[in-house]
Design an enzyme around this catalytic site. Structure first.
Site, PDB file in Angstrom:
ATOM      1  N   TRP A   5       0.794  -1.228  -0.026  1.00 38.13           N
ATOM      2  CA  TRP A   5      -0.013   0.051   0.124  1.00 38.13           C
ATOM      3  C   TRP A   5       0.861   1.296   0.175  1.00 38.13           C
ATOM      4  CZ3 TRP A   5       1.900   2.378   4.139  1.00 38.13           C
ATOM      5  CH2 TRP A   5       2.460   1.556   5.138  1.00 38.13           C
ATOM      6  N   ASN A   6       2.222   1.132   0.257  1.00 38.40           N
ATOM      7  CA  ASN A   6       2.947   2.260   0.551  1.00 38.40           C
ATOM      8  C   ASN A   6       3.321   3.356  -0.830  1.00 38.40           C
ATOM      9  OD1 ASN A   6       4.902   0.574  -0.275  1.00 38.40           O
ATOM     10  ND2 ASN A   6       6.414   1.124   1.251  1.00 38.40           N
ATOM     11  N   PRO A  64      -3.271  -5.663  -6.093  1.00 40.34           N
ATOM     12  CA  PRO A  64      -2.770  -4.394  -5.282  1.00 40.34           C
ATOM     13  C   PRO A  64      -3.189  -4.862  -3.731  1.00 40.34           C
ATOM     14  CG  PRO A  64      -4.648  -3.853  -6.680  1.00 40.34           C
ATOM     15  CD  PRO A  64      -4.282  -5.272  -6.916  1.00 40.34           C
ATOM     16  N   ALA A  65      -2.460  -3.875  -2.953  1.00 40.86           N
ATOM     17  CA  ALA A  65      -3.008  -4.067  -1.423  1.00 40.86           C
ATOM     18  C   ALA A  65      -4.354  -3.817  -1.484  1.00 40.86           C
ATOM     19  CB  ALA A  65      -2.066  -3.198  -0.530  1.00 40.86           C
ATOM     20  N   GLY A 100       6.827  -6.366  -0.526  1.00 42.10           N
ATOM     21  CA  GLY A 100       6.197  -6.031   0.876  1.00 42.10           C
ATOM     22  C   GLY A 100       6.941  -6.638   1.682  1.00 42.10           C
ATOM     23  N   SER A 101       6.426  -7.237   2.885  1.00 37.89           N
ATOM     24  CA  SER A 101       7.103  -7.587   3.953  1.00 37.89           C
ATOM     25  C   SER A 101       7.858  -8.755   3.838  1.00 37.89           C
ATOM     26  CB  SER A 101       6.028  -7.933   5.302  1.00 37.89           C
ATOM     27  OG  SER A 101       5.408  -8.987   5.001  1.00 37.89           O
ATOM     28  N   GLU A 148      10.887  -7.916  -3.403  1.00 37.20           N
ATOM     29  CA  GLU A 148      11.348  -6.767  -3.039  1.00 37.20           C
ATOM     30  C   GLU A 148      10.813  -6.592  -1.537  1.00 37.20           C
ATOM     31  OE1 GLU A 148      13.421  -4.605  -4.423  1.00 37.20           O
ATOM     32  OE2 GLU A 148      13.273  -5.271  -6.426  1.00 37.20           O
ATOM     33  N   LEU A 149      11.591  -6.891  -0.389  1.00 37.14           N
ATOM     34  CA  LEU A 149      11.139  -7.104   0.692  1.00 37.14           C
ATOM     35  C   LEU A 149      11.534  -5.954   1.902  1.00 37.14           C
ATOM     36  CD1 LEU A 149      11.700 -10.687   0.903  1.00 37.14           C
ATOM     37  CD2 LEU A 149       9.983  -9.509   0.196  1.00 37.14           C
ATOM     38  N   CYS A 165      10.316   1.281   2.117  1.00 33.27           N
ATOM     39  CA  CYS A 165      11.195   0.321   2.383  1.00 33.27           C
ATOM     40  C   CYS A 165      12.699   0.872   2.380  1.00 33.27           C
ATOM     41  CB  CYS A 165      10.842  -0.471   1.592  1.00 33.27           C
ATOM     42  SG  CYS A 165      11.296  -0.147  -0.521  1.00 33.27           S
ATOM     43  N   GLU A 201      12.141  -2.892  11.414  1.00 33.64           N
ATOM     44  CA  GLU A 201      11.872  -1.835  10.550  1.00 33.64           C
ATOM     45  C   GLU A 201      10.520  -1.085  11.281  1.00 33.64           C
ATOM     46  OE1 GLU A 201       9.924  -3.414   6.925  1.00 33.64           O
ATOM     47  OE2 GLU A 201      10.750  -1.771   5.873  1.00 33.64           O
ATOM     48  N   GLU A 239      14.702  -4.197  -9.686  1.00 32.11           N
ATOM     49  CA  GLU A 239      13.518  -3.404 -10.544  1.00 32.11           C
ATOM     50  C   GLU A 239      14.048  -2.281 -11.042  1.00 32.11           C
ATOM     51  OE1 GLU A 239      10.215  -3.485  -7.887  1.00 32.11           O
ATOM     52  OE2 GLU A 239       9.506  -5.238  -8.678  1.00 32.11           O
TER      53      GLU A 239
HETATM   54  P1  NAP Z   1       2.616  -6.942   3.419  1.00 25.45           P
HETATM   55  O1  NAP Z   1       1.733  -7.238   4.533  1.00 25.45           O
HETATM   56  O2  NAP Z   1       3.533  -8.075   2.987  1.00 25.45           O
HETATM   57  O3  NAP Z   1       1.537  -6.831   2.296  1.00 25.45           O
HETATM   58  C1  NAP Z   1       1.978  -6.798   0.870  1.00 25.45           C
HETATM   59  C2  NAP Z   1       1.282  -7.437   0.012  1.00 25.45           C
HETATM   60  O4  NAP Z   1       1.013  -8.711  -0.042  1.00 25.45           O
HETATM   61  C3  NAP Z   1      -0.430  -6.804  -0.049  1.00 25.45           C
HETATM   62  O5  NAP Z   1      -0.814  -6.768  -1.251  1.00 25.45           O
HETATM   63  C4  NAP Z   1      -0.918  -7.969   0.988  1.00 25.45           C
HETATM   64  O6  NAP Z   1      -2.543  -7.970   0.640  1.00 25.45           O
HETATM   65  C5  NAP Z   1      -0.278  -9.255   0.556  1.00 25.45           C
HETATM   66  N1  NAP Z   1      -0.471 -10.343   1.174  1.00 25.45           N
HETATM   67  C6  NAP Z   1      -0.333 -10.237   2.508  1.00 25.45           C
HETATM   68  N2  NAP Z   1      -0.652 -11.472   2.921  1.00 25.45           N
HETATM   69  C7  NAP Z   1      -0.291 -12.327   1.867  1.00 25.45           C
HETATM   70  C8  NAP Z   1       0.068 -13.936   1.919  1.00 25.45           C
HETATM   71  N3  NAP Z   1      -0.039 -14.879   2.961  1.00 25.45           N
HETATM   72  N4  NAP Z   1       0.210 -14.219   0.470  1.00 25.45           N
HETATM   73  C9  NAP Z   1       0.241 -13.470  -0.675  1.00 25.45           C
HETATM   74  N5  NAP Z   1      -0.022 -12.013  -0.494  1.00 25.45           N
HETATM   75  C10 NAP Z   1      -0.057 -11.400   0.920  1.00 25.45           C
HETATM   76  O7  NAP Z   1       3.364  -5.589   3.421  1.00 25.45           O
HETATM   77  P2  NAP Z   1       2.840  -4.272   3.830  1.00 25.45           P
HETATM   78  O8  NAP Z   1       2.687  -3.937   5.355  1.00 25.45           O
HETATM   79  O9  NAP Z   1       1.623  -3.945   3.035  1.00 25.45           O
HETATM   80  O10 NAP Z   1       3.923  -3.302   3.270  1.00 25.45           O
HETATM   81  C11 NAP Z   1       5.125  -2.796   3.934  1.00 25.45           C
HETATM   82  C12 NAP Z   1       6.404  -3.960   3.781  1.00 25.45           C
HETATM   83  O11 NAP Z   1       6.792  -3.572   2.366  1.00 25.45           O
HETATM   84  C13 NAP Z   1       7.460  -3.243   4.516  1.00 25.45           C
HETATM   85  O12 NAP Z   1       8.325  -4.307   4.998  1.00 25.45           O
HETATM   86  C14 NAP Z   1       8.297  -2.484   3.357  1.00 25.45           C
HETATM   87  O13 NAP Z   1       9.707  -2.644   3.603  1.00 25.45           O
HETATM   88  C15 NAP Z   1       8.028  -3.477   2.318  1.00 25.45           C
HETATM   89  N6  NAP Z   1       8.286  -2.772   0.946  1.00 25.45           N
HETATM   90  C16 NAP Z   1       9.537  -3.277   0.087  1.00 25.45           C
HETATM   91  C17 NAP Z   1       9.765  -2.477  -0.834  1.00 25.45           C
HETATM   92  C18 NAP Z   1      11.080  -2.793  -1.674  1.00 25.45           C
HETATM   93  O14 NAP Z   1      11.042  -2.488  -2.968  1.00 25.45           O
HETATM   94  N7  NAP Z   1      11.915  -3.569  -1.326  1.00 25.45           N
HETATM   95  C19 NAP Z   1       8.943  -1.348  -1.438  1.00 25.45           C
HETATM   96  C20 NAP Z   1       7.953  -1.100  -0.741  1.00 25.45           C
HETATM   97  C21 NAP Z   1       7.357  -1.681   0.581  1.00 25.45           C
HETATM   98  P3  NAP Z   1      -3.534  -7.374   1.639  1.00 25.45           P
HETATM   99  O15 NAP Z   1      -2.896  -6.199   2.311  1.00 25.45           O
HETATM  100  O16 NAP Z   1      -4.513  -7.191   0.752  1.00 25.45           O
HETATM  101  O17 NAP Z   1      -3.646  -8.667   2.522  1.00 25.45           O
END
Ligand code: NAP
Length: 494
Positions: free
Chosen positions: A165-166, A190-191, A243-244, A265-266, A299, A396, A473
């Protein structure tokens, strides 16, 4: 489906506020049994729209359509792919104000920052529209006189994308642009917090003439069933996830049965080091940019600031003074620097990190509490006297909190900076050329900003090492992640 009139009124083109999912070229307005979910404005809790809550069936339908369409798309010329992406890019830029408005409403970031993200996202489309014409292979001198060797680059096929979502616009852009440029198709999820930005991009893609079987957008309230469907479908050649680290790990496990190609990308825990020979004003500016953008929810955000002992007082005072002047408020407000955090859990995590830091001897120099603008608003915070046993040193924070640690020498700070399971971004400020090389080589991260807090661009490879991810990316390296290498051995040439 409900849409907020307040948001429609802000848009020049209200049709960009779309409440249909895009599945295999069809607009889908209802989930199974009419299931739907609401998207909220984090600044005030208002429901912005209701969307169909889709599941595995929608993913599989989208993948089947993508599988057929991808082969035809791959067979088109690079110029054709390029031209299509260029039209989409033009519409993306022409509608940047509306795309930014939708983003601020659902994500909360200040409008100017949202516009910056929209244009940053568009730059990936532009860059990869050019690259679509340059997906070159290779020739290798044969190992026998009668042999010639060719290396072909072929699209991996159908790609499943899951985004956070960020950065609701840029995270999609960084994936879909290289995927389409290399001849792949994409099914994106998407989120749940921020799907409206992706849907608006899909509306523009359709207007640009992209065959929409190539780009499905699955709206869903929960990521897990979508991740399951993508990893278990043999027609999905690759999963690209931002994501995470925890969810990335899970997708890696799920993809193991089919040896899925993965782009991850975590999370990060970026160190930001200020040496005594640095330009302190520039370092303060760099810290402001890399820490407080998107209210600290990026991130590559600085998570740990290490300042050499001789300048720590001066740096802390300058940073705290600048941070105290930042304006907190609704992203649509004038001169706002810091919008709301995304949800209550984020506010709790930020509060927990601050409480822990204070218990362990840290001092709140500015901020340290929620802001009167609303329950999800948090004051930008600076903590001095941070130590390595604090939660904030290892986790983080994903919020607007800057802890300042003190160090004495270069070798020590490199070791402490590297003491993390993450390795996404790192930053340091120094004017000593030899030190610049030593530290850039010593930090174990995928990206390093030297004398700058801003590193993201479409022309450079973005990505991490250690538990921050796999793959890159942006740049030509980002295209390679969507290509298979096929080697052809031609024999009998006499
Ligand atoms: P997240 O909880 O991992 O969610 C990311 C995406 O994954 C959302 O679309 C979420 O969907 C989905 N998701 C959740 N559980 C899942 C599962 N079991 N299987 C498949 N998909 C699943 O992360 P967030 O809290 O939204 O984002 C923050 C994290 O992203 C931070 O750790 C940040 O560092 C990281 N990030 C990394 C980068 C990079 O380029 N390295 C860039 C931006 C952010 P729902 O929300 O709809 O459940």
């Amino acid at each position: 489906m409900t849409v907020a009139q307040s948001l429609l009124d802000r848009l020049d083109d209200p049709t960009l506020l779309c409440t249909n999912a895009f599945i295999g070229g069809e607009h889908v307005s209802k989930g199974a049994d009419g299931a739907h979910f609401a998207v909220h404005n984090p600044a005030n809790g208002e429901v912005l729209a209701e969307l169909p809550d889709l599941g595995a069936e929608a993913v599989n339908t989208a993948v089947d359509s993508a599988y057929e369409a991808q082969r035809a798309w791959a067979a088109t010329t690079g110029t054709h792919k390029s031209d299509t992406l260029k039209v989409w890019h033009r519409l993306w830029v022409e509608n940047a104000d509306d795309l930014a408005t939708i983003m601020t409403a659902e994500q909360g970031k200040p409008l100017a920052e949202a516009k910056g993200e929209v244009l940053y996202g568009a730059s990936f489309l532009e860059w990869y529209s050019e690259e679509a014409k340059r997906i070159y292979g290779d020739t290798i001198p044969g190992h026998r006189e009668d042999t010639r060797i060719l290396v072909l680059k072929e699209p991996v096929g159908v790609v499943g994308a899951i985004t956070p979502w960020n950065f609701p616009n840029a995270m999609i852009a960084r994936k879909v642009a290289p995927a389409l440029a290399t001849g792949c198709a994409m099914v994106a999820k998407p989120a749940a917090e921020t799907p409206l930005s992706t849907l608006a991009l899909a509306v523009l893609a359709e207007r640009a003439g992209l065959p929409m079987e190539l780009f499905s957008v699955v709206t869903a309230s929960r990521g897990a069933p979508i991740g399951d469907a993508m990893t278990s479908n043999p027609r999905v050649a690759k999963i690209t996830f931002t994501g995470s680290t925890e969810v990335g790990r899970q997708l890696m496990r799920q993809g193991a049965d089919q040896i899925k190609k993965l782009g991850l990308e975590l999370g990060g825990n970026a160190p930001f080091i200020v040496f005594e020979d640095a330009d302190i004003d520039a370092a303060v500016q760099g810290a402001l940019q890399s820490k407080y953008r998107n209210a600290g929810q990026t991130c590559v955000c600085t998570n740990r600031i290490y300042v050499q002992s001789g300048i720590v007082k001066e740096f802390t005072k300058a940073l705290a003074t600048a941070v105290a002047e930042m304006q907190v408020g609704d992203g649509f407000g004038e001169n706002v620097d810091i919008g709301p955090l995304i949800n209550e859990a984020s506010v709790q995590k930020v509060s927990e990190h601050i409480e822990d830091a204070v218990v362990r001897g840290g001092t709140v120099e500015t901020g340290g509490e929620t802001h009167s603008a609303g329950p999800l608003f948090f004051k930008p915070t600076v903590i001095s006297g941070a130590t390595d046993d604090m939660l904030i040193a290892h986790e983080e924070t994903f919020g607007p909190v800057a802890p300042i640690f003190t160090f004495d020498n270069e070798a020590e700070v490199i070791e402490r900076a590297n003491d993390s399971e993450f390795g996404l971004a790192g930053y340091f400020f120094s004017r000593d050329v030899a030190r610049v090389f030593r530290v850039a080589e010593g930090l174990k991260t995928g990206m390093i900003g030297v004398n700058t807090g801003l590193i993201s661009t479409a022309v450079a490879p973005f990505g991490g090492v250690k538990q921050s991810g796999i793959g890159r990316e942006g740049s030509r390296y980002g295209a390679e992640d969507y290509l298979n290498i096929k080697y052809v051995c031609l024999g009998g040439i006499t």
